[in-house]
Design an enzyme around this catalytic site. Structure first.
Site, PDB file in Angstrom:
ATOM      1  N   ARG A  99       0.777  -1.104   0.087  1.00 28.26           N
ATOM      2  CA  ARG A  99       0.003   0.123  -0.016  1.00 28.26           C
ATOM      3  C   ARG A  99       0.528   1.463  -0.057  1.00 28.26           C
ATOM      4  NH1 ARG A  99      -4.892  -2.229   4.137  1.00 28.26           N
ATOM      5  NH2 ARG A  99      -6.037  -3.053   2.169  1.00 28.26           N
ATOM      6  N   GLY A 117     -11.324  -8.266  -1.236  1.00 30.95           N
ATOM      7  CA  GLY A 117     -10.373  -8.365  -0.670  1.00 30.95           C
ATOM      8  C   GLY A 117      -9.768 -10.060  -0.785  1.00 30.95           C
ATOM      9  N   LYS A 155     -21.038 -15.723   1.361  1.00 31.26           N
ATOM     10  CA  LYS A 155     -22.421 -15.689   1.688  1.00 31.26           C
ATOM     11  C   LYS A 155     -22.988 -14.640   0.751  1.00 31.26           C
ATOM     12  CE  LYS A 155     -22.316 -13.913   5.905  1.00 31.26           C
ATOM     13  NZ  LYS A 155     -22.410 -13.349   7.188  1.00 31.26           N
ATOM     14  N   GLY A 159     -13.959  -3.431   0.594  1.00 29.55           N
ATOM     15  CA  GLY A 159     -15.292  -3.014   0.859  1.00 29.55           C
ATOM     16  C   GLY A 159     -15.361  -2.115  -0.132  1.00 29.55           C
TER      17      GLY A 159
HETATM   18  P1  ADP Z   1     -13.978 -11.286  -1.091  1.00 28.87           P
HETATM   19  O1  ADP Z   1     -13.373 -10.776  -0.063  1.00 28.87           O
HETATM   20  O2  ADP Z   1     -13.368 -11.360  -2.586  1.00 28.87           O
HETATM   21  O3  ADP Z   1     -15.255 -10.092  -1.430  1.00 28.87           O
HETATM   22  P2  ADP Z   1     -15.624 -13.053   0.116  1.00 28.87           P
HETATM   23  O4  ADP Z   1     -15.094 -12.473   1.691  1.00 28.87           O
HETATM   24  O5  ADP Z   1     -16.849 -12.612   0.138  1.00 28.87           O
HETATM   25  O6  ADP Z   1     -14.725 -12.721  -0.971  1.00 28.87           O
HETATM   26  O7  ADP Z   1     -15.190 -14.503   0.252  1.00 28.87           O
HETATM   27  C1  ADP Z   1     -14.198 -15.059   0.677  1.00 28.87           C
HETATM   28  C2  ADP Z   1     -14.454 -16.409   1.607  1.00 28.87           C
HETATM   29  O8  ADP Z   1     -15.452 -17.125   1.172  1.00 28.87           O
HETATM   30  C3  ADP Z   1     -13.048 -16.935   1.713  1.00 28.87           C
HETATM   31  O9  ADP Z   1     -12.661 -16.918   2.991  1.00 28.87           O
HETATM   32  C4  ADP Z   1     -13.432 -18.476   1.374  1.00 28.87           C
HETATM   33  O10 ADP Z   1     -13.067 -19.632   2.167  1.00 28.87           O
HETATM   34  C5  ADP Z   1     -14.942 -18.487   1.701  1.00 28.87           C
HETATM   35  N1  ADP Z   1     -15.778 -19.466   0.795  1.00 28.87           N
HETATM   36  C6  ADP Z   1     -15.739 -19.788  -0.593  1.00 28.87           C
HETATM   37  N2  ADP Z   1     -16.175 -20.743  -0.849  1.00 28.87           N
HETATM   38  C7  ADP Z   1     -16.756 -21.309   0.417  1.00 28.87           C
HETATM   39  C8  ADP Z   1     -17.423 -22.372   0.437  1.00 28.87           C
HETATM   40  N3  ADP Z   1     -17.904 -23.252  -0.502  1.00 28.87           N
HETATM   41  N4  ADP Z   1     -17.846 -22.750   1.816  1.00 28.87           N
HETATM   42  C9  ADP Z   1     -17.414 -21.946   2.666  1.00 28.87           C
HETATM   43  N5  ADP Z   1     -16.875 -20.970   2.579  1.00 28.87           N
HETATM   44  C10 ADP Z   1     -16.362 -20.445   1.313  1.00 28.87           C
HETATM   45 MG    MG Z   2     -13.629 -10.897   1.978  1.00 29.03          MG
END
Ligand code: ADP
Ligand code: MG
Length: 431
Positions: free
Chosen positions: A38, A388, A235, A411
């Site tokens: 960063r 992230g 989620k 975010g």
């Molecule tokens: P980003 O940070 O890219 O927006 P998220 O925070 O929404 O992504 O999601 C990332 C998390 O989702 C990771 O910690 C990953 O382990 C979890 N994840 C992905 N697929 C599954 C799954 N099938 N079951 C449980 N956790 C999952």
């Molecule tokens: Mg995330």
């Protein structure tokens, strides 16, 4: 949102005092910076200003310090009420404990190591002030020479920062003639140093924010087609806004990751112990219907790697999506799905990707994310990675330099993809 904001190149900065909000929220371990990414990313904007002979005042937050104490060490209203509600003989000790906690956080979340690193990178042009609006910062700002910078202490040590206190914003603004926001990662927050100051100074963006809003803005407003969005992660509830906004714009919507199981369940399949949000089943069906009505090609996994428990080394096997056994949980997309998704990505003009396809932190469940990353990298499409964990996965897998843009703000990039207004950007001057 499409933004067309003035940048540091659109405003006269020579000899001016320029307040720059950076994102120096770097990972620290025992006071040592574990990744200076960063800081390095902030250099183009800082160097431009120093080369132009500006007097640069740098500010940033670091972590989430216990900021109950304002600069003058007064308790916040809430803390005061809490302390005063205690029996008289306990009040002094409670107050001392809060003070100690705040002071401990002041050591833990100081920006001092950032100043040291900046000097290594810029050649001793930066002084560090031990306070924000205190005597040290005031003296160092007053003594600033053209082409030199001062980094003031963590703005979140002052409780008024996150409350966007007008007096605090004004005090920050009083340091400068011009405000530059280059902290994209904090642009979705209306804090004093990210948005409030813009009420008192001509405000423009730095190179980092400019790149974020031009690349992502163009992809959303005028995408090269076909436009493919890939959404995954844990989620549905985290991504509803993103799905809703992108469904209006894309040709293909791919859903993977933990999110997919809520969609399976909504379609009447058993999902075993997979992540599933029972209260989002109707919503999942609504999304599918909406995609259909819009003519969007909507894709969910056809096969999955399922495991006996949520563990890195759990026993695992491959099953079709309509055949998830009781007691097993889906932790990655399967090989058939990888191929189908890769084919959809292959011909894309624009790809926006947010959220891993599985638990990509664990080797046994990373193949889906890796296959999608490889497909995006090879597609030749304009590729944008937001979020992230997705950005971390792409970097870890070695595909970072093949992507058009990896957003620096988790975010903030999500809110951008949701089509929300970002207060740290809308407050800047239009071109
Ligand atoms: P980003 O940070 O890219 O927006 P998220 O925070 O929404 O992504 O999601 C990332 C998390 O989702 C990771 O910690 C990953 O382990 C979890 N994840 C992905 N697929 C599954 C799954 N099938 N079951 C449980 N956790 C999952
Ligand atoms: Mg995330």
């Amino acid at each position: 949102m499409t933004y067309n904001k003035k940048t540091i190149e659109d405003i006269d900065v020579a000899g001016k005092r320029v307040l720059v909000r950076c994102d120096f929220n770097v990972p620290l371990k025992d006071g040592v910076i574990t990744s200076d990414k960063r800081i390095v990313e902030a250099l183009p904007t800082i160097k431009y200003l120093l080369d132009k002979g500006a007097k640069v005042i740098l500010c940033s937050h670091m972590g989430k310090p216990h900021s109950i104490f304002t600069e003058g060490f007064g308790l916040t209203k809430k803390e005061k009420q809490k302390v005063e509600a205690l029996p008289a003989e306990e009040q002094a000790a409670a107050k001392a404990e809060l003070l100690e906690k705040a002071l401990g956080d002041k050591k833990k979340f100081t920006l001092k190591p950032v100043a040291v690193r900046l000097n290594e990178l810029l050649g001793d042009k930066v002084t560090f002030a031990e306070d924000i609006i205190g005597p040290d910062a005031k003296a160092k700002v007053a003594a600033l020479e053209a082409g030199k910078a001062v980094l003031i202490e963590n703005v979140r040590f002052d409780a008024r920062e996150t409350k966007n206190g007008a007096d605090f914003a004004k005090e920050l603004a009083d340091y400068a003639d011009v405000y530059v926001n280059d902290a994209f990662g904090s642009a979705h927050r209306a804090h004093a140093s990210t948005a409030g100051v813009a009420a008192y100074l001509p405000a423009v963006c730095g190179y980092l924010i400019q790149k974020e809003i031009s690349v992502m803005g163009k992809a959303l407003a005028d995408p090269a087609r076909p436009f493919v969005a890939i959404l995954g992660g844990a989620k549905v509830s985290d991504k509803i806004g993103v799905i809703n906004n992108l469904i209006e714009k894309v040709d293909t919507l791919i859903i993977g990751g933990g999110m997919a199981y809520t969609f399976f369940k909504a379609q009447g399949h058993d999902v075993g112990t997979s992540l599933c949000e029972e209260d989002k089943l109707d919503l999942a069906n609504e999304m599918v219907a909406k995609a259909k009505a819009k003519g969007v090609n909507f894709m969910i996994p056809v096969d999955n790697i399922v495991a006996t428990e949520y563990d890195e080394n759990a026993e695992h096997k491959l099953v079709n999506s309509d055949d998830i056994p009781a007691g097993w949980m889906g932790l990655d997309i399967g090989p058939k799905t990888r191929e189908i998704f890769a084919n959809a990505i292959k011909g894309a003009g624009t790809v926006v990707w947010n959220g891993p396809m599985g638990v990509s932190e664990w080797k046994n469940f990373a193949a889906g994310t890796e296959a999608v990353a490889a497909a995006v990298a090879e597609s030749g499409a304009i590729s944008i990675i937001g979020g992230g964990d997705s950005a971390a996965a792409v970097e870890k897998l070695g595909f970072a330099d093949k992507m058009t843009h990896i957003s620096t703000g988790g975010g903030a990039s999500l809110e951008f993809l949701e089509g929300k207004d970002l207060p740290g950007i809308s407050c800047l001057l239009d071109k």
